[in-house]
Motif scaffolding. Structure first.
Motif, PDB file in Angstrom:
ATOM      1  N   LEU A  19      -2.715  39.397  41.293  1.00 12.13           N
ATOM      2  CA  LEU A  19      -2.712  38.780  42.621  1.00 12.13           C
ATOM      3  C   LEU A  19      -3.860  37.786  42.814  1.00 12.13           C
ATOM      4  O   LEU A  19      -3.874  37.057  43.805  1.00 12.13           O
ATOM      5  N   SER A  20      -4.800  37.745  41.886  1.00 12.81           N
ATOM      6  CA  SER A  20      -5.980  36.880  42.025  1.00 12.81           C
ATOM      7  C   SER A  20      -5.649  35.417  42.315  1.00 12.81           C
ATOM      8  O   SER A  20      -6.250  34.829  43.219  1.00 12.81           O
ATOM      9  N   PRO A  21      -4.727  34.792  41.590  1.00  7.35           N
ATOM     10  CA  PRO A  21      -4.444  33.379  41.900  1.00  7.35           C
ATOM     11  C   PRO A  21      -3.950  33.174  43.339  1.00  7.35           C
ATOM     12  O   PRO A  21      -4.274  32.169  43.971  1.00  7.35           O
ATOM     13  N   PHE A  22      -3.178  34.116  43.841  1.00  4.12           N
ATOM     14  CA  PHE A  22      -2.678  34.007  45.211  1.00  4.12           C
ATOM     15  C   PHE A  22      -3.801  34.192  46.231  1.00  4.12           C
ATOM     16  O   PHE A  22      -3.842  33.505  47.252  1.00  4.12           O
ATOM     17  N   MET A  23      -4.723  35.119  45.932  1.00  7.33           N
ATOM     18  CA  MET A  23      -5.863  35.338  46.837  1.00  7.33           C
ATOM     19  C   MET A  23      -6.760  34.108  46.853  1.00  7.33           C
ATOM     20  O   MET A  23      -7.286  33.734  47.900  1.00  7.33           O
ATOM     21  N   GLN A  24      -6.945  33.476  45.696  1.00  8.52           N
ATOM     22  CA  GLN A  24      -7.781  32.280  45.622  1.00  8.52           C
ATOM     23  C   GLN A  24      -7.191  31.133  46.436  1.00  8.52           C
ATOM     24  O   GLN A  24      -7.922  30.252  46.878  1.00  8.52           O
ATOM     25  N   LYS A  25      -5.890  31.175  46.653  1.00  3.11           N
ATOM     26  CA  LYS A  25      -5.235  30.151  47.472  1.00  3.11           C
ATOM     27  C   LYS A  25      -5.126  30.573  48.937  1.00  3.11           C
ATOM     28  O   LYS A  25      -4.455  29.910  49.725  1.00  3.11           O
ATOM     29  N   GLY A  26      -5.781  31.690  49.298  1.00  7.83           N
ATOM     30  CA  GLY A  26      -5.844  32.111  50.690  1.00  7.83           C
ATOM     31  C   GLY A  26      -4.658  32.895  51.199  1.00  7.83           C
ATOM     32  O   GLY A  26      -4.487  33.028  52.416  1.00  7.83           O
ATOM     33  N   GLN A  27      -3.854  33.448  50.314  1.00 11.97           N
ATOM     34  CA  GLN A  27      -2.683  34.211  50.737  1.00 11.97           C
ATOM     35  C   GLN A  27      -3.097  35.609  51.209  1.00 11.97           C
ATOM     36  O   GLN A  27      -3.503  36.447  50.403  1.00 11.97           O
ATOM     37  N   ASP A  28      -2.986  35.841  52.511  1.00  2.00           N
ATOM     38  CA  ASP A  28      -3.390  37.138  53.064  1.00  2.00           C
ATOM     39  C   ASP A  28      -2.527  38.284  52.557  1.00  2.00           C
ATOM     40  O   ASP A  28      -3.018  39.397  52.360  1.00  2.00           O
ATOM     41  N   TRP A  29      -1.227  38.054  52.332  1.00  2.00           N
ATOM     42  CA  TRP A  29      -0.374  39.131  51.840  1.00  2.00           C
ATOM     43  C   TRP A  29      -0.893  39.645  50.495  1.00  2.00           C
ATOM     44  O   TRP A  29      -0.834  40.845  50.218  1.00  2.00           O
ATOM     45  N   ALA A  30      -1.412  38.732  49.664  1.00  4.61           N
ATOM     46  CA  ALA A  30      -1.947  39.123  48.360  1.00  4.61           C
ATOM     47  C   ALA A  30      -3.232  39.932  48.525  1.00  4.61           C
ATOM     48  O   ALA A  30      -3.445  40.921  47.817  1.00  4.61           O
ATOM     49  N   ARG A  31      -4.079  39.530  49.465  1.00  5.91           N
ATOM     50  CA  ARG A  31      -5.326  40.270  49.717  1.00  5.91           C
ATOM     51  C   ARG A  31      -5.030  41.689  50.171  1.00  5.91           C
ATOM     52  O   ARG A  31      -5.615  42.648  49.680  1.00  5.91           O
ATOM     53  N   TYR A  32      -4.108  41.817  51.131  1.00  2.00           N
ATOM     54  CA  TYR A  32      -3.796  43.148  51.658  1.00  2.00           C
ATOM     55  C   TYR A  32      -3.120  44.019  50.602  1.00  2.00           C
ATOM     56  O   TYR A  32      -3.412  45.222  50.500  1.00  2.00           O
ATOM     57  N   THR A  33      -2.260  43.427  49.804  1.00  2.00           N
ATOM     58  CA  THR A  33      -1.629  44.179  48.716  1.00  2.00           C
ATOM     59  C   THR A  33      -2.674  44.620  47.705  1.00  2.00           C
ATOM     60  O   THR A  33      -2.665  45.774  47.239  1.00  2.00           O
ATOM     61  N   HIS A  34      -3.599  43.734  47.364  1.00  2.00           N
ATOM     62  CA  HIS A  34      -4.700  44.033  46.450  1.00  2.00           C
ATOM     63  C   HIS A  34      -5.534  45.210  46.983  1.00  2.00           C
ATOM     64  O   HIS A  34      -5.841  46.149  46.245  1.00  2.00           O
ATOM     65  N   ILE A  35      -5.846  45.163  48.259  1.00  2.00           N
ATOM     66  CA  ILE A  35      -6.657  46.226  48.871  1.00  2.00           C
ATOM     67  C   ILE A  35      -5.913  47.555  48.849  1.00  2.00           C
ATOM     68  O   ILE A  35      -6.481  48.593  48.478  1.00  2.00           O
ATOM     69  N   VAL A  36      -4.633  47.552  49.223  1.00  2.00           N
ATOM     70  CA  VAL A  36      -3.847  48.793  49.252  1.00  2.00           C
ATOM     71  C   VAL A  36      -3.705  49.365  47.837  1.00  2.00           C
ATOM     72  O   VAL A  36      -3.884  50.581  47.627  1.00  2.00           O
ATOM     73  N   LEU A  37      -3.397  48.510  46.875  1.00  3.35           N
ATOM     74  CA  LEU A  37      -3.262  48.985  45.492  1.00  3.35           C
ATOM     75  C   LEU A  37      -4.575  49.585  44.989  1.00  3.35           C
ATOM     76  O   LEU A  37      -4.588  50.664  44.381  1.00  3.35           O
ATOM     77  N   ASN A  38      -5.685  48.885  45.238  1.00  6.32           N
ATOM     78  CA  ASN A  38      -6.967  49.373  44.730  1.00  6.32           C
ATOM     79  C   ASN A  38      -7.432  50.635  45.449  1.00  6.32           C
ATOM     80  O   ASN A  38      -8.067  51.496  44.829  1.00  6.32           O
ATOM     81  N   ALA A  39      -7.128  50.769  46.729  1.00  4.81           N
ATOM     82  CA  ALA A  39      -7.456  52.008  47.437  1.00  4.81           C
ATOM     83  C   ALA A  39      -6.652  53.167  46.859  1.00  4.81           C
ATOM     84  O   ALA A  39      -7.183  54.276  46.667  1.00  4.81           O
ATOM     85  N   THR A  40      -5.386  52.912  46.554  1.00  2.00           N
ATOM     86  CA  THR A  40      -4.543  53.944  45.941  1.00  2.00           C
ATOM     87  C   THR A  40      -5.072  54.311  44.560  1.00  2.00           C
ATOM     88  O   THR A  40      -5.151  55.495  44.206  1.00  2.00           O
ATOM     89  N   ILE A  41      -5.446  53.297  43.786  1.00  7.39           N
ATOM     90  CA  ILE A  41      -6.003  53.545  42.452  1.00  7.39           C
ATOM     91  C   ILE A  41      -7.278  54.381  42.553  1.00  7.39           C
ATOM     92  O   ILE A  41      -7.460  55.343  41.793  1.00  7.39           O
ATOM     93  N   LEU A  42      -8.147  54.046  43.496  1.00 10.07           N
ATOM     94  CA  LEU A  42      -9.405  54.787  43.637  1.00 10.07           C
ATOM     95  C   LEU A  42      -9.141  56.236  44.040  1.00 10.07           C
ATOM     96  O   LEU A  42      -9.798  57.152  43.528  1.00 10.07           O
ATOM     97  N   ALA A  43      -8.175  56.461  44.915  1.00 13.56           N
ATOM     98  CA  ALA A  43      -7.820  57.827  45.299  1.00 13.56           C
ATOM     99  C   ALA A  43      -7.266  58.601  44.102  1.00 13.56           C
ATOM    100  O   ALA A  43      -7.669  59.748  43.839  1.00 13.56           O
ATOM    101  N   LEU A  44      -6.353  57.970  43.367  1.00 14.64           N
ATOM    102  CA  LEU A  44      -5.806  58.620  42.174  1.00 14.64           C
ATOM    103  C   LEU A  44      -6.882  58.830  41.119  1.00 14.64           C
ATOM    104  O   LEU A  44      -6.903  59.860  40.435  1.00 14.64           O
ATOM    105  N   PHE A  45      -7.785  57.867  40.997  1.00 13.32           N
ATOM    106  CA  PHE A  45      -8.877  57.959  40.028  1.00 13.32           C
ATOM    107  C   PHE A  45      -9.754  59.178  40.340  1.00 13.32           C
ATOM    108  O   PHE A  45     -10.168  59.905  39.435  1.00 13.32           O
ATOM    109  N   SER A  46     -10.017  59.407  41.603  1.00 18.56           N
ATOM    110  CA  SER A  46     -10.823  60.564  42.007  1.00 18.56           C
ATOM    111  C   SER A  46     -10.115  61.860  41.632  1.00 18.56           C
ATOM    112  O   SER A  46     -10.736  62.807  41.125  1.00 18.56           O
TER     113      SER A  46
END
Length: 156
Positions: free
Chosen positions: A112-139
């Motif tokens: 999603l990085s290229p989309f975030m670099q172009k200011g796409q909010d949907w990509a930022r929010y998806t990135h945040i949700v995915l990484n929060a899920t990963i961190l929870a699963l990682f724990s």
């Protein structure tokens, strides 16, 4: 499976993945901190923004995230290889399935990085949700991984 590895080497290989993953859990928390700082810098105004931009949190977050992506993928593959070398099979269970899911999610999150670099909010929010899920699963993985290590030690 007959390998040329000594029993001692095969035993100690069991601990490479857990140690790497515990380190990556800590580095992932640091990446979260950098991401929050970058978000603060992007949304700040005036002198506060100038001060936060000096931290170059975006560059650090991107670099740390890239290292996490590479090591998580290699760590997952390595763990499956060591399990197969030592047991002749994989143990399909919650730990393996969650790890494979996390590996897929981190790849999607990074893509999603290229989309975030172009200011796409949907990509930022998806990135945040995915990484929060990963961190929870990682724990959770950290706890279930310790249980697996304890079983390996008990069998020796």
């Amino acid at each position: 499976m007959n390998t040329l590895l000594s029993p001692e080497v095969k035993f100690w290989l069991n601990f490479f993945h857990p140690v790497l993953m515990w380190i990556l859990l800590g580095v992932s928390i640091y990446a979260l901190y950098l991401g929050i700082q970058w978000r603060r810098a992007r949304t700040a105004e005036g002198e506060k923004k100038k001060e936060l931009l000096k931290g170059r949190y975006n560059v650090k977050h991107y670099q740390v995230g890239s290292v996490i992506l590479a090591l998580m993928v290699l760590g997952a593959i390595g763990a499956m290889a060591v399990t197969y070398i030592n047991n002749g099979k994989l143990f399909v269970g919650p730990h393996l399935l969650a790890g494979l899911g996390m590996t897929g999610m981190i790849a999607i999150s990074a893509s999603l990085s290229p989309f975030m670099q172009k200011g796409q909010d949907w990509a930022r929010y998806t990135h945040i949700v995915l990484n929060a899920t990963i961190l929870a699963l990682f724990s959770w993985q950290a706890v279930s991984g310790v249980q697996i290590v304890q079983r390996i030690i008990t069998k020796q």
